[in-house]
Design a protein around this motif. Structure first.
Motif, PDB file in Angstrom:
ATOM      1  N   ALA A 135      -5.416  -0.867   1.585  1.00 18.05           N
ATOM      2  CA  ALA A 135      -4.963  -1.360   0.245  1.00 18.05           C
ATOM      3  C   ALA A 135      -5.443  -0.450  -0.937  1.00 18.05           C
ATOM      4  O   ALA A 135      -4.880  -0.153  -1.835  1.00 18.05           O
ATOM      5  CB  ALA A 135      -5.350  -2.673   0.080  1.00 18.05           C
ATOM      6  N   ARG A 158      -3.405   1.223  -3.700  1.00 13.38           N
ATOM      7  CA  ARG A 158      -3.595   1.055  -5.038  1.00 13.38           C
ATOM      8  C   ARG A 158      -3.344   2.365  -5.832  1.00 13.38           C
ATOM      9  O   ARG A 158      -2.903   2.593  -6.907  1.00 13.38           O
ATOM     10  CB  ARG A 158      -4.824   0.293  -5.341  1.00 13.38           C
ATOM     11  CG  ARG A 158      -4.927  -1.044  -4.978  1.00 13.38           C
ATOM     12  CD  ARG A 158      -3.948  -1.755  -5.813  1.00 13.38           C
ATOM     13  NE  ARG A 158      -4.287  -1.802  -7.369  1.00 13.38           N
ATOM     14  CZ  ARG A 158      -5.175  -2.518  -7.909  1.00 13.38           C
ATOM     15  NH1 ARG A 158      -5.999  -3.128  -7.106  1.00 13.38           N
ATOM     16  NH2 ARG A 158      -5.496  -2.013  -9.118  1.00 13.38           N
ATOM     17  N   HIS A 182      -1.016  -4.333  -0.187  1.00 14.20           N
ATOM     18  CA  HIS A 182      -1.323  -3.212  -0.879  1.00 14.20           C
ATOM     19  C   HIS A 182      -1.446  -2.228   0.195  1.00 14.20           C
ATOM     20  O   HIS A 182      -1.171  -1.045   0.197  1.00 14.20           O
ATOM     21  CB  HIS A 182      -2.510  -3.349  -1.631  1.00 14.20           C
ATOM     22  CG  HIS A 182      -2.407  -4.071  -2.890  1.00 14.20           C
ATOM     23  ND1 HIS A 182      -1.747  -3.502  -3.859  1.00 14.20           N
ATOM     24  CD2 HIS A 182      -2.876  -5.128  -3.277  1.00 14.20           C
ATOM     25  CE1 HIS A 182      -1.674  -4.345  -4.907  1.00 14.20           C
ATOM     26  NE2 HIS A 182      -2.381  -5.411  -4.607  1.00 14.20           N
ATOM     27  N   SER A 229       3.834  -3.233  -6.034  1.00 14.14           N
ATOM     28  CA  SER A 229       3.103  -1.930  -5.717  1.00 14.14           C
ATOM     29  C   SER A 229       3.854  -0.924  -5.198  1.00 14.14           C
ATOM     30  O   SER A 229       3.414   0.125  -5.512  1.00 14.14           O
ATOM     31  CB  SER A 229       1.932  -2.203  -4.616  1.00 14.14           C
ATOM     32  OG  SER A 229       1.316  -1.301  -4.069  1.00 14.14           O
ATOM     33  N   SER A 265      -0.012   3.985  -5.683  1.00 10.08           N
ATOM     34  CA  SER A 265       0.844   3.196  -6.403  1.00 10.08           C
ATOM     35  C   SER A 265       0.651   3.673  -8.080  1.00 10.08           C
ATOM     36  O   SER A 265       1.676   3.708  -8.700  1.00 10.08           O
ATOM     37  CB  SER A 265       0.660   1.754  -6.145  1.00 10.08           C
ATOM     38  OG  SER A 265       1.331   0.977  -7.180  1.00 10.08           O
ATOM     39  N   SER A 294       1.689  -0.795   1.476  1.00  5.89           N
ATOM     40  CA  SER A 294       2.096   0.040   0.328  1.00  5.89           C
ATOM     41  C   SER A 294       1.449   1.355   0.548  1.00  5.89           C
ATOM     42  O   SER A 294       1.956   2.375   0.264  1.00  5.89           O
ATOM     43  CB  SER A 294       1.780  -0.592  -1.239  1.00  5.89           C
ATOM     44  OG  SER A 294       1.603   0.339  -2.066  1.00  5.89           O
TER      45      SER A 294
END
Lengths: 563, 423
Positions: B413, B417, A468, A159, B420, A471
């Motif tokens: 998250a 996503r 995630h 990710s 990213s 990330s």
């Protein structure tokens, strides 16, 4: 510098003048030495009010500003911004709360007015001793070090990796995949027959922005958000002992979990009795498609024993009920005549699809037996007996094979890495979140994040979601080309007063203080310090001061209020 | 995905977190909220388990950040009515109801409440208190600006022409009766759905006596009863203002009917026992539970501590009967014994169900619901937050029952996503 202070009293509509005689406030304040101007305004936080304030600061060429209005929680930032726009240093500003703390509290107008005057005078006295603090900006490295090559670490790396961001993925064993790589199948109702881990590993290997270090350990990590230095030591055969220094902006810990050692508690008979196996061993049997007893025969009856180690460890591992259900399904599907008994304490099926998975197992004829605890697992002729207690009554089942589901426990590296990175652990020995509710993947070390079972037991989808999440946190704070702005109101240590006792090191939650053995004094890393002030209070020699909250500033403020 | 705008639907703890992370990264976030305030269900809780932190205090800084963030545009009293297009280029239509009070001019002093001649049941307080037709949902609501309930305001519904009691009382010229509902069209690259949950309606289950016996409460009613900013200012009493001497808390209400465990009720039910012990230490409390689902790493300790002070009863079935103003809980213990206990108060812990507008929103977004009514996600393993449609993410309890940290993780998250994909 010649100090010129401006004092602005906000009326807040009728809120303040109803209880405070603003004319009297102006009269009293105007006589103070460095006060150049005192003015009132109907609503300073309005757009017109802010414009007035900005223009007046410029016109009067003020060096310091005091605003007497509502709570600083409401509008301190608003007015600091206005000061900055007017060309002032925003820290030469002080807000005095005469609404919540005077007008709204004291019914008597005279009393409220006199308290407001004292407060504002104290504010004026304080602001005289403010330092013009400067916001620093630091260059950043946007690369990331990921420690742990299980499914969480893999997912975080995939990710995070991008054309402008390199990932260093360090795994202590010789291959990626971790615990999830050992599982026969992921729960069918969570997507069947996917070669999840294998596919992900291929993606990592094909990603030119991810550098994988297998058979390697992280020996050292120093630094702060945007600027970490780490040492990776290889244990690979031909590279043994070779150390490599890498520079990154953030660190992700994905060090996973281990299984509770069943030999720790003799009641399970694990390691002693044939055909008593652990959940992981049973996974391997499914993997090789060979569910067999030691004598090569197929079992006719299997007991699945839940919650081994739950009492010892003091927590429920969340995933065991579901994976033992997976075992039950597998047994019923592949050995149609097998008798399956699940011995459970409490069924923990917290996800929306779990219950129907349980209902299906029941339909296939799996027997569910509740117990308070296992008393003893022992051999009895060709059979194994599981003796348990339920509602204070003893009972037992007799089977060919016993599969035990052990608790998930922190991986061995956890405490070592916690020490290395100055991170706290929780009571169960897992890493502790910065905030259990609102910041579940962050740590007190800004720039260091944690994902997956290193934080505590969870399933694969939850671990991947957290990867995630790390990330998300990193991609929004480390952006190529941007700089990071550290806290301005940090602690500073007067070296000539510091005795080197290091009390401050022990109280700093963020690991911002280190000890300089050559000078014999403590040193604050301003990039890490968040200005909480714990060290200031703890210092026995008064050597530490908190910028913008110095003893001297507070003394001046309080003395004026008490005059 | 070239379009750097993101639509977030729902401003509860999940929606706020996703918005803040994306906004910090420099994305333009359009945050749509159907109510007049932000914070969702979490701000209704006085304290949250297991550390008993004050939820309103915990969330207030986040709420302020959302309100002040230069990259977040907030649409209150708003709903998404239409979407078209696909990932990277969604076209969205939002309907925004008039608030009739200016968010810029109002300072939240509350001078307009008392003069308003209309009193209504306060839904935010589960109908346990009254509010005026111009009001904030509860003290501490953010933004601290009231809204006028157009259906009930005498001037706006035409029952008393020219009523301007609130306008007269406002010192800031913040009331504007001429404000109109608006339709807003946006183009966004991605959509995050964070529409949360509702409580299973217990009034259909006659065996628990809800609605019939006044001292049978739902969990959400009890949360507000305990809250300092709630209808009784945190004073725990029965409806007839008698002190509580005994209480029974019944878990798993609606679990059978809905076909799933909600995962959080065991813990919050135990929190209730802790609350009652805190304010009425002498009270006798019974927790009626089936399987205890307490999977957090610190949750079992909470249970062990509490079980020293209160009785846990594992039940097979349970019902509540009235008995001369008192309540009687009749149950079958898991050991088969039938028994009963008298109790002043009964608290029912109902299942979490999809929030009211889920069906309509699913249609608007062109995505489906699962068999339980929550938004479907693609694959529980590979992408637990991806809807079937690329570019639309489902987070928090809109995806299924979960606790606050799991909701926050999903929010972060979803942001991860999206960021990213943009790298």
């Amino acid at each position: 510098m010649n100090k010129k202070i401006g004092v602005y009293v906000c009326e807040c509509g009728p809120n303040i003048p109803e209880r405070i005689d603003i004319d009297k406030v102006i009269e009293e304040l105007s006589s103070m030495g460095e006060v150049k101007t005192v003015k009132r305004y109907s609503l300073l936080c309005s757009n017109d009010g802010k414009k007035f304030l900005k223009e007046d600061i410029e016109k009067e060429e003020l060096t310091h500003v005091v605003v007497a209005a509502c709570s600083p929680k409401e509008h301190e930032n608003t007015f600091m911004k206005v000061c900055e726009e007017a060309g002032m240093n925003p820290y030469l500003f002080q807000m005095v709360n005469i609404r919540e703390q005077c007008a709204w509290m004291i019914p008597d107008k005279e009393e409220a007015t006199s308290k407001a005057i004292k407060y504002i005078k104290a504010g004026v006295h304080r602001v005289l001793f403010h330092d013009p603090l400067k916001q620093k900006e630091l260059e950043i490295n946007v690369d990331v070090l990921v420690i742990g090559g299980g499914i969480s670490g893999i997912e975080a790396s995939l990710s995070l990796a991008g054309p402008n961001r390199k990932i260093h993925l360090v795994e202590k064993t010789d291959s990626l995949g971790g615990m999830a790589g050992k599982l026969s199948q992921i729960l069918p109702h969570q997507g069947s027959k996917i070669k999840l881990v294998k596919e992900k590993i291929e993606q990592v290997e094909n990603n030119e922005n991810i550098h994988v270090y297998t058979s390697s350990d992280v020996k050292e990590v120093r630094g702060f958000l945007g600027n970490f230095e780490a040492v990776v030591k290889s244990n690979q055969e031909n590279k043994e002992g070779i150390e490599e220094e890498i520079k990154v902006g953030a660190v992700v810990l994905a060090t996973g979990f281990e299984m509770f050692d069943l030999k720790e508690n003799p009641v399970y008979g694990y390691g002693e009795i044939e055909n008593v196996v652990s959940a992981l061993e049973f996974e391997e049997m499914i993997h090789s498609e060979k569910i067999e007893l030691k004598n090569g025969k197929k079992p006719k009856s299997v007991a699945l024993v839940h919650c081994a180690g739950r009492k010892e460890k003091g927590y429920c591992s969340k995933v065991c009920c579901l994976y033992t259900l997976k075992f039950a399904h597998y047994l019923k599907d592949n050995l149609p005549d097998v008798d399956v008994k699940e011995l459970y304490m409490d069924l923990c099926l917290p996800h929306k699809q779990d219950q129907s998975y349980f209902d299906q197992a029941k339909e296939k004829g799996v027997e569910f037996i509740r117990m308070d605890e296992v008393e003893k697992i022992k051999k009895s002729g060709d059979k194994i007996e599981v003796e348990y207690r339920n509602n204070d009554k003893a009972d037992k089942v007799s089977v060919d094979m016993v599969v035990i589901a052990p608790a998930m426990v922190p991986s061995q590296d956890t405490s070592h890495l916690a020490e290395l990175l100055n991170l706290p652990l929780d009571k169960s020995g897992f890493f502790k979140e910065l905030h259990e509710m609102l910041d579940p993947v962050a740590t007190p070390m800004e720039g260091v994040y944690i994902t997956g079972c290193a934080l505590g037991p969870r399933n694969i989808p939850e671990s991947m979601t957290q990867s995630h999440a790390t990330s998300g946190k990193i991609l929004s704070s480390l952006i190529p080309g941007r700089k990071v702005k550290p806290e301005v109101k940090v602690s500073e240590i007067k070296e000539d007063l510091c005795t080197g006792c290091q009390t401050c090191l022990s109280v700093c939650f963020y690991g911002a203080i280190s000890y300089d053995p050559f000078k014999g004094v403590s040193v604050v890393n301003e990039a890490i310090c968040r200005g909480c002030g714990s060290c200031v209070g703890s210092c026995p020699s008064g050597a530490i001061r908190s910028k913008h909250f110095t003893y001297y500033q507070l003394y001046q403020e309080v003395m004026e209020a008490l005059r | 995905m070239k379009n750097q705008n993101v639509l977030v639907i729902g401003s509860g703890v999940a929606g706020m977190e996703a918005s803040l992370i994306l906004a910090d990264a420099g994305m333009k976030v359009h945050l749509v909220e159907k109510d007049s305030l932000i914070g969702g269900q979490t701000i209704k809780f006085e304290e949250v388990y297991p550390n008993m932190e004050c939820a309103t205090c915990m969330l207030a800084p986040k709420q302020q950040e959302v309100l002040q963030h230069e990259n977040i545009t907030l649409y209150l009293l708003s709903q998404v009515k239409k979407t078209e297009g696909s990932a990277g280029e969604f076209k969205v239509q939002i309907e925004k109801k008039a608030r009739y009070v200016s968010l810029i001019n109002c300072i939240g002093c509350g001078a307009c409440y008392d003069p308003c001649p209309v009193s209504l049941d306060n839904e935010f307080e589960q109908g346990m208190s009254q509010k005026k037709a111009i009001a904030v949902a509860c003290p501490g609501a953010l933004p601290n600006v009231p809204a006028i309930d157009a259906d009930n305001c005498l001037r706006l519904n035409g029952k008393k022409k020219g009523c301007n009691a609130c306008e007269q009382a406002c010192g800031f010229g913040a009331i504007d009766f001429t404000e109109k509902d608006e339709t807003i069209n946006l183009e966004v690259g991605a959509i995050i759905v964070a529409t949360g949950f509702d409580q299973f309606d217990v009034s259909g289950l006659a065996q628990f006596g809800y609605g019939k016996h006044p001292n049978v409460y739902t969990a959400m009613e009890f949360e507000r009863l305990y809250a300092q900013n709630g209808p009784t200012e945190g004073k725990l009493t029965l409806r007839e203002e008698r002190p509580i001497k005994s209480a029974g808390i019944i878990h798993c209400i609606g679990r059978k009917e809905k076909g799933y465990c909600s995962g959080v009720c065991c813990m919050y039910s135990m929190k209730f026992a802790h609350f009652i012990k805190d304010k009425a230490p002498e009270a006798e409390i019974h927790e009626f539970h089936t399987d205890l689902c307490i999977p957090g790493k610190s949750h079992q300790r909470f249970y062990e501590e509490l079980s020293k002070k209160i009785d846990f009863i594992r039940y097979e079935d349970v019902e509540v009967k009235g008995n001369n103003g008192n309540l009687e809980i009749i149950y079958t213990h898991s050991n088969g014994k039938r028994d009963s206990i008298k109790s002043d108060m009964v608290i029912l812990s109902p299942a979490m169900i999809p929030s009211k507008g889920t069906k309509d929103l699913a249609k608007v977004l062109g995505i489906s619901q699962d068999s339980m009514g929550f938004f479907s996600t693609q694959d529980q393993n590979l992408s637990p937050i991806d809807s079937e449609k690329e570019g639309i993410f489902i987070i928090g309890c809109a995806e299924g029952p979960k606790d606050i940290p799991d909701s926050v993780s999903q929010a972060e998250a979803a942001a991860g996503r999206i960021l990213s994909l943009l790298q």
